[in-house]
Write an enzyme that holds these catalytic residues in place. Structure first.
Site, PDB file in Angstrom:
ATOM      1  N   PRO A   1       0.736  -1.121   0.227  1.00 55.24           N
ATOM      2  CA  PRO A   1       0.105   0.070  -0.110  1.00 55.24           C
ATOM      3  C   PRO A   1       0.776   1.191   0.161  1.00 55.24           C
ATOM      4  O   PRO A   1       0.447   2.248  -0.209  1.00 55.24           O
ATOM      5  CB  PRO A   1      -1.038  -0.125   1.374  1.00 55.24           C
ATOM      6  CG  PRO A   1      -0.264  -1.256   2.103  1.00 55.24           C
ATOM      7  CD  PRO A   1       0.534  -2.089   1.195  1.00 55.24           C
TER       8      PRO A   1
ATOM      9  N   GLU B   1       2.708  -7.414   8.377  1.00 56.35           N
ATOM     10  CA  GLU B   1       2.994  -6.102   8.086  1.00 56.35           C
ATOM     11  C   GLU B   1       4.227  -5.614   7.132  1.00 56.35           C
ATOM     12  O   GLU B   1       4.465  -4.665   6.769  1.00 56.35           O
ATOM     13  CB  GLU B   1       3.597  -5.546   9.599  1.00 56.35           C
ATOM     14  CG  GLU B   1       2.673  -5.550  10.807  1.00 56.35           C
ATOM     15  CD  GLU B   1       1.123  -4.987  10.471  1.00 56.35           C
ATOM     16  OE1 GLU B   1       1.220  -3.919  10.040  1.00 56.35           O
ATOM     17  OE2 GLU B   1       0.051  -5.644  10.696  1.00 56.35           O
TER      18      GLU B   1
ATOM     19  N   ARG C   1      -4.029  -8.345 -20.639  1.00 59.77           N
ATOM     20  CA  ARG C   1      -4.927  -7.959 -21.777  1.00 59.77           C
ATOM     21  C   ARG C   1      -4.417  -7.238 -22.744  1.00 59.77           C
ATOM     22  O   ARG C   1      -4.724  -7.053 -23.889  1.00 59.77           O
ATOM     23  CB  ARG C   1      -5.983  -6.949 -21.142  1.00 59.77           C
ATOM     24  CG  ARG C   1      -6.920  -7.733 -20.090  1.00 59.77           C
ATOM     25  CD  ARG C   1      -7.688  -6.517 -19.809  1.00 59.77           C
ATOM     26  NE  ARG C   1      -8.662  -5.631 -20.387  1.00 59.77           N
ATOM     27  CZ  ARG C   1      -9.806  -6.329 -21.210  1.00 59.77           C
ATOM     28  NH1 ARG C   1     -10.109  -7.177 -20.967  1.00 59.77           N
ATOM     29  NH2 ARG C   1     -10.417  -5.500 -21.915  1.00 59.77           N
TER      30      ARG C   1
ATOM     31  N   ASP D   1     -11.520   0.291 -24.493  1.00 57.70           N
ATOM     32  CA  ASP D   1     -11.680   0.010 -22.895  1.00 57.70           C
ATOM     33  C   ASP D   1     -11.439   1.501 -22.244  1.00 57.70           C
ATOM     34  O   ASP D   1     -10.694   2.208 -22.595  1.00 57.70           O
ATOM     35  CB  ASP D   1     -10.713  -0.659 -22.131  1.00 57.70           C
ATOM     36  CG  ASP D   1     -10.873  -2.482 -22.391  1.00 57.70           C
ATOM     37  OD1 ASP D   1     -12.113  -2.567 -22.853  1.00 57.70           O
ATOM     38  OD2 ASP D   1     -10.039  -3.013 -22.145  1.00 57.70           O
TER      39      ASP D   1
HETATM   40  N1  ADE Z   1      -0.801  -5.124  -0.019  1.00 57.37           N
HETATM   41  C1  ADE Z   1      -1.638  -4.853   1.025  1.00 57.37           C
HETATM   42  N2  ADE Z   1      -2.448  -3.791   0.671  1.00 57.37           N
HETATM   43  C2  ADE Z   1      -1.959  -3.315  -0.696  1.00 57.37           C
HETATM   44  C3  ADE Z   1      -2.523  -2.614  -1.887  1.00 57.37           C
HETATM   45  N3  ADE Z   1      -3.472  -1.789  -1.453  1.00 57.37           N
HETATM   46  N4  ADE Z   1      -1.843  -2.645  -2.931  1.00 57.37           N
HETATM   47  C4  ADE Z   1      -0.835  -3.552  -3.192  1.00 57.37           C
HETATM   48  N5  ADE Z   1      -0.363  -4.547  -2.173  1.00 57.37           N
HETATM   49  C5  ADE Z   1      -1.166  -4.493  -1.068  1.00 57.37           C
END
Ligand code: ADE
Length: 253
Positions: free
Chosen positions: A90, A117, A155, A170
């Site tokens: 994230p 984590e 794709r 698309d």
């Molecule tokens: N691992 C945990 N959350 C994630 C996300 N939002 N994007 C990519 N990998 C992740």
């Protein structure tokens, strides 16, 4: 195109690899997917640990640097060329269609899926991967994110889609950075909801104009951010046009 996925849960991909467009692309040798279990690079103790508590305290566990780096190096040593390392996290740069297009131009992609984590920071410092996020939310691991990336990228691999035009039409694609226009199939009428006349008339120029207009209209209403500069005259006209539509058909949209 070849994908190498490094994960603690290779079986998560079982169903995905055997269905739909991806399984056809694999059968036709257009795409290769190889899974590598990170635990295979764990110390040979009974539990084969790959995670440990963070130094300095804090919740959860981190994936350790040593098995991760060893695993990546072993996978890469068995393959020629550049591997293009990607860590799913994230904290990464947001994945989007231009990034999918960039990935589709590579021969190989190495996807590292975090769990718990995440990875010890030295994984990033040593391997210098591209850090990629699929959105501002936290998943239980990188596996689903890896599937999202594979799905968007394959794709774009030539030959994978039957109709090459469809990834140009698309939403967000190279030929069209706007949302896609609405589409209809049979029946022509269902519970009083009909197909727009223009799509039934066979006038291809009129259909193309209607679709372009619908595409811009949808984008303006749902994703104004995609239209860029609000000073753009064409968009101002569309907005005026939209207000008129609302007055004439107050219940529409
Ligand atoms: N691992 C945990 N959350 C994630 C996300 N939002 N994007 C990519 N990998 C992740």
């Amino acid at each position: 195109m070849r994908f190498d996925i490094i994960t603690l849960f290779p079986a998560i991909f079982d169903g995905y690899l055997t269905q739909g467009l991806l399984s056809k692309a694999i059968q036709r040798d257009l795409v290769e997917i190889h899974r590598h279990n990170l635990r295979d690079w764990a110390p040979p103790t009974p539990h084969r640990p790959v995670d440990d508590k963070p130094f300095g305290g804090g919740p959860g566990m981190l994936i350790q640097v040593e098995p991760t780096v060893r695993c990546v190096e072993a996978v890469e040593a068995s393959l020629p060329g550049e591997s293009n390392r990607v860590v799913l996290t994230p904290q990464g740069k947001r994945f989007d269609q231009p990034m999918a297009e960039d990935f589709a131009n590579r021969d190989r992609l190495l996807l590292l899926c975090g769990r718990y984590e995440g990875f010890d920071q030295r994984v990033m410092d040593i391997l210098q991967p591209q850090e990629v996020s699929i959105g501002d939310f936290v998943l239980n691991g990188g596996e689903v994110a890896a599937m999202v990336i594979i799905d968007a990228v394959i794709r774009l691999v030539p030959g994978v889609l039957g109709d090459e035009q469809s990834n140009i039409d698309d939403s967000f694609s190279r030929g069209n950075r706007l949302l896609e226009f609405p589409q209809y199939t049979r029946p022509r009428e269902f519970r009083g909801h009909t197909v727009p006349d223009v799509l039934l008339g066979g006038d291809h120029a009129a259909i193309a104009r209607w679709r372009a207009e619908q595409s811009r209209r949808r984008t303006l209403q749902r994703r104004r951010d995609l239209l860029g500069d609000p000073q753009n005259l064409e968009i101002d006209n569309l907005e005026i046009d939209l207000n008129q539509t609302k007055r004439n058909h107050p219940k529409s949209e």
